[in-house]
Design an enzyme around this catalytic site. Sequence first.
Site, PDB file in Angstrom:
ATOM      1  CB  CYS A 130      -1.008  -0.117   1.228  1.00 17.15           C
ATOM      2  SG  CYS A 130      -2.006   1.516   1.258  1.00 17.15           S
ATOM      3  CB  CYS A 133      -0.812   2.441   4.083  1.00 18.13           C
ATOM      4  SG  CYS A 133      -2.367   1.822   3.345  1.00 18.13           S
ATOM      5  CG  ASP A 134       3.304   0.951   4.475  1.00 13.51           C
ATOM      6  OD1 ASP A 134       2.734   1.376   5.347  1.00 13.51           O
ATOM      7  OD2 ASP A 134       2.769  -0.269   3.832  1.00 13.51           O
TER       8      ASP A 134
END
Length: 300
Positions: A130, A133-134
């Site tokens: 992701c 997200c990261d």
Amino acid sequence: MEPYFDIVIVGGGPAGLTAAIYARRAGRSVLLLEKEGFGGQIASAPKVENFPGFSAISGAELADRLFSQAEALGARLELEEVLEIRDGAPKRVVTDYGAYLAGAVILAAGMRRRTLGLPGEDHLAGISFCAVCDGAFYAGQDVAVAGGGSAALQDALYLADLCRHVTVLHRRADFRADPILVEEARGRANLTLLPSTVVEALEGEDHLTGLTLRDTAAGDVSHLPVSALFEAVGHLPESGLARALGVPVDEAGFLAAGEDCVTPVPGIFAAGDVRAKAVRQLTTACADGAVAALAACAYN
Ligand code: NAP
């Protein structure tokens, strides 16, 4: 007595949430069960630019809007994993939390991510699925993205805004991604498209430090130092529950239901990416949700 709902929807992505909206507007009682997070795959898309009515919207915001709309209409939305569906009248839906009775069931469980299946993939820090997200963890660093589809290219473009350099590794010569994304990627100074390249090995002890690559045309092996690898190599259908119910699947495991979203098992409907279909897009998932909900309302 287990609670009864006219329609139980399995899966809280765009197909399932749209089905909930339509079924509630048709006056049916609706329970939607989602095992991970509402919004499905779209929730982690950096930017959606092909959903009619929005020139650009983040996937997370679109997911929020779908969720809020379904909730405001009175659908019950629960984070529970469905373990089993027993056929009958009514049907019984068993989750990790309890059990429910359903007049009809819409299967909209979508797909789970495919992985490269490399040693170290499950424990090395620096492997991500992701970018949204990261990505921020790797700001200013060199990273790679594996995959040649629209998700991979979108992730790469998102990461190029944060990272020092992004290398896209794709196993074939041609990208299957939307050409507009490939063009945009080609225009970025800190983004390299490396076609005909596979990741042979992940390097590093606890944290990823680099990748061993093989050029599939020439056979050359090379080394690419990176702090992170973002895998975007597609998805596999979540069709296990349906198979157990006797819903037929195609050779790739997608549910065999036509454009009417009706499966051969009475009272079981299939919607979204889990259904065998030619075009898997946000718009077609939402369209399926509407069609399946109205079919389920007609059944029940
Ligand atoms: P996808 O289109 O199925 O692409 C998956 C990519 O991963 C392909 O390039 C595939 O290579 C590669 N791949 C698969 N298995 C691999 C393996 N074992 N090793 C290395 N590479 C592997 O999946 P997606 O990008 O997640 O997109 C899914 C759907 O959502 C598509 O319909 C897409 O159009 C849509 N989508 C659209 C947008 C948009 O903005 N329009 C954004 C995201 C997603 P091959 O090409 O060689 O098969």
